[in-house]
Design a protein around this motif. Structure first.
Motif, PDB file in Angstrom:
ATOM      1  N   GLU A  32       0.904  -1.288   0.017  1.00  0.00           N
ATOM      2  CA  GLU A  32      -0.054  -0.163  -0.011  1.00  0.00           C
ATOM      3  C   GLU A  32       0.654   1.264   0.114  1.00  0.00           C
ATOM      4  N   ARG A  33       0.518   2.304  -0.876  1.00  0.00           N
ATOM      5  CA  ARG A  33       0.935   3.475  -0.851  1.00  0.00           C
ATOM      6  C   ARG A  33       0.041   4.379  -1.046  1.00  0.00           C
ATOM      7  N   SER A  34       0.144   5.785  -0.597  1.00  0.00           N
ATOM      8  CA  SER A  34      -0.689   6.894  -0.748  1.00  0.00           C
ATOM      9  C   SER A  34       0.023   7.845  -1.097  1.00  0.00           C
ATOM     10  N   ALA A 117      -5.435 -11.043  -8.121  1.00  0.00           N
ATOM     11  CA  ALA A 117      -5.175 -10.212  -7.104  1.00  0.00           C
ATOM     12  C   ALA A 117      -6.273  -8.951  -7.039  1.00  0.00           C
ATOM     13  N   THR A 118      -6.261  -8.147  -6.116  1.00  0.00           N
ATOM     14  CA  THR A 118      -7.065  -7.035  -6.328  1.00  0.00           C
ATOM     15  C   THR A 118      -6.402  -5.533  -6.045  1.00  0.00           C
ATOM     16  N   ALA A 119      -6.757  -4.713  -6.517  1.00  0.00           N
ATOM     17  CA  ALA A 119      -6.215  -3.385  -6.256  1.00  0.00           C
ATOM     18  C   ALA A 119      -7.324  -2.400  -5.796  1.00  0.00           C
ATOM     19  N   THR A 120      -7.007  -1.605  -4.880  1.00  0.00           N
ATOM     20  CA  THR A 120      -8.051  -0.814  -4.312  1.00  0.00           C
ATOM     21  C   THR A 120      -7.582   0.619  -4.167  1.00  0.00           C
ATOM     22  N   TYR A 121      -8.420   1.517  -4.674  1.00  0.00           N
ATOM     23  CA  TYR A 121      -8.059   3.068  -4.838  1.00  0.00           C
ATOM     24  C   TYR A 121      -8.966   3.511  -3.685  1.00  0.00           C
ATOM     25  N   LEU A 122      -8.672   4.096  -2.513  1.00  0.00           N
ATOM     26  CA  LEU A 122      -9.283   4.800  -1.582  1.00  0.00           C
ATOM     27  C   LEU A 122      -8.927   6.420  -1.738  1.00  0.00           C
ATOM     28  N   LEU A 123     -10.023   7.006  -1.645  1.00  0.00           N
ATOM     29  CA  LEU A 123      -9.984   8.505  -1.585  1.00  0.00           C
ATOM     30  C   LEU A 123     -10.493   9.018  -0.592  1.00  0.00           C
ATOM     31  N   VAL A 132      -5.079   9.795  -1.675  1.00  0.00           N
ATOM     32  CA  VAL A 132      -5.140   8.658  -2.659  1.00  0.00           C
ATOM     33  C   VAL A 132      -4.388   7.430  -2.059  1.00  0.00           C
ATOM     34  N   THR A 133      -4.806   6.467  -1.686  1.00  0.00           N
ATOM     35  CA  THR A 133      -4.353   5.127  -1.435  1.00  0.00           C
ATOM     36  C   THR A 133      -4.569   3.999  -2.354  1.00  0.00           C
ATOM     37  N   TRP A 134      -3.301   3.423  -2.755  1.00  0.00           N
ATOM     38  CA  TRP A 134      -3.369   2.448  -3.916  1.00  0.00           C
ATOM     39  C   TRP A 134      -2.835   1.274  -3.076  1.00  0.00           C
ATOM     40  N   ARG A 135      -3.723   0.126  -2.851  1.00  0.00           N
ATOM     41  CA  ARG A 135      -3.537  -0.983  -2.173  1.00  0.00           C
ATOM     42  C   ARG A 135      -3.525  -2.304  -3.128  1.00  0.00           C
ATOM     43  N   PHE A 136      -2.645  -3.120  -3.073  1.00  0.00           N
ATOM     44  CA  PHE A 136      -2.643  -4.204  -3.762  1.00  0.00           C
ATOM     45  C   PHE A 136      -2.927  -5.414  -2.626  1.00  0.00           C
ATOM     46  N   GLU A 137      -3.633  -6.598  -2.941  1.00  0.00           N
ATOM     47  CA  GLU A 137      -3.881  -7.574  -2.050  1.00  0.00           C
ATOM     48  C   GLU A 137      -4.027  -8.600  -2.635  1.00  0.00           C
ATOM     49  N   THR A 138      -3.471  -9.970  -2.341  1.00  0.00           N
ATOM     50  CA  THR A 138      -3.487 -11.103  -3.039  1.00  0.00           C
ATOM     51  C   THR A 138      -3.447 -12.313  -1.929  1.00  0.00           C
ATOM     52  N   ASP A 160       7.113   0.768  -7.720  1.00  0.00           N
ATOM     53  CA  ASP A 160       6.045   1.213  -9.147  1.00  0.00           C
ATOM     54  C   ASP A 160       4.983   1.946  -8.235  1.00  0.00           C
ATOM     55  N   PHE A 161       4.225   1.568  -7.151  1.00  0.00           N
ATOM     56  CA  PHE A 161       3.132   2.239  -6.866  1.00  0.00           C
ATOM     57  C   PHE A 161       3.466   3.770  -6.631  1.00  0.00           C
ATOM     58  N   GLU A 162       4.826   3.937  -6.007  1.00  0.00           N
ATOM     59  CA  GLU A 162       5.249   5.300  -5.608  1.00  0.00           C
ATOM     60  C   GLU A 162       5.316   6.131  -7.015  1.00  0.00           C
ATOM     61  N   ARG A 163       5.869   5.565  -7.930  1.00  0.00           N
ATOM     62  CA  ARG A 163       6.084   6.014  -9.324  1.00  0.00           C
ATOM     63  C   ARG A 163       4.853   6.499  -9.882  1.00  0.00           C
ATOM     64  N   GLY A 164       3.975   5.492  -9.875  1.00  0.00           N
ATOM     65  CA  GLY A 164       2.649   5.652 -10.353  1.00  0.00           C
ATOM     66  C   GLY A 164       1.917   6.527  -9.748  1.00  0.00           C
ATOM     67  N   LEU A 165       1.772   6.776  -8.651  1.00  0.00           N
ATOM     68  CA  LEU A 165       1.054   7.716  -7.447  1.00  0.00           C
ATOM     69  C   LEU A 165       1.686   9.263  -8.050  1.00  0.00           C
ATOM     70  N   GLY A 166       3.144   9.215  -8.024  1.00  0.00           N
ATOM     71  CA  GLY A 166       3.664  10.406  -8.291  1.00  0.00           C
ATOM     72  C   GLY A 166       3.383  10.899  -9.667  1.00  0.00           C
ATOM     73  N   SER A 167       3.070  10.133 -10.625  1.00  0.00           N
ATOM     74  CA  SER A 167       2.813  10.461 -11.879  1.00  0.00           C
ATOM     75  C   SER A 167       1.063  10.755 -11.950  1.00  0.00           C
ATOM     76  N   LEU A 168       0.563  10.116 -11.068  1.00  0.00           N
ATOM     77  CA  LEU A 168      -1.111  10.596 -11.041  1.00  0.00           C
ATOM     78  C   LEU A 168      -1.226  11.945 -10.520  1.00  0.00           C
TER      79      LEU A 168
END
Length: 177
Positions: A32-34, A117-123, A132-138, A160-168
């Motif tokens: 998880e990253r936010s 797996a599951t990805a969840t975006y919490l806002l 924005v919290t991006w969570r990966f669970e499996t 990757d999550f950190e880079r993706g959230l930075g790009s978002l």
């Protein structure tokens, strides 16, 4: 002959340790990253609730510019999907929105060629922006190899999550032209 017996015994012991040891490892993995994005929650939600803009901020898009993408289902919300096929860096798979709670949460089913797996975006509103919290669970079940691999997920996708959230964040905060 004695060497062969010792080698086989050692291999059997190693197998028992690896399989037995896996049973004490977690059966689930969560990464998880936010990030705080200085944009209204509705704007952030609209971007995440559709895969049409996913490659504008995806940390994996640049790994294979020749990858093929196909969008399925509705353009946004529950049922919206995306399939991809690319090189070894991006592999192939699909993602589909399972749950979409406006301005709060988006749950996405991920399939990486048989591994689910599951990805969840919490806002959540925070000051004048949106957290924005991006969570990966499996779940690994009792698969020993998957349980050992689960120990590596943080290192494998955390960056990757950190880079993706930075790009978002960059995508949504940049001035409109």
């Amino acid at each position: 002959m004695k060497f062969l017996k010792w080698t086989l015994a050692l291999l059997a012991l190693l197998g028992v340790v690896l399989v037995g040891g896996s049973l004490v490892l977690p059966a689930d993995t969560r990464v998880e990253r936010s990030v705080l994005i200085e944009r209204p929650t509705a704007e952030v939600f609209a971007t995440l609730n559709s895969f049409r803009r996913f490659n504008e901020w995806s940390p994996w898009f640049g790994a294979d510019p020749q990858a093929k993408y196909e969008y399925t289902g509705p353009a946004e919300g529950v049922g919206a999907g995306m399939q991809w096929s690319g090189n070894r860096a991006v592999g192939s798979g699909s993602q589909k929105i399972l749950e979409s709670q406006p301005n709060q949460k988006i749950v996405v089913a991920l399939d990486f060629g048989g591994s689910a797996a599951t990805a969840t975006y919490l806002l959540s509103p925070e000051g004048s922006g949106t957290r924005v919290t991006w969570r990966f669970e499996t779940r690994h079940g009792y698969n020993p190899l998957n349980r050992w691999m689960g120990l590596l997920f943080e290192k494998m996708i955390g960056g990757d999550f950190e880079r993706g959230l930075g790009s978002l964040k960059h995508l949504l905060e940049r001035p409109s032209s």
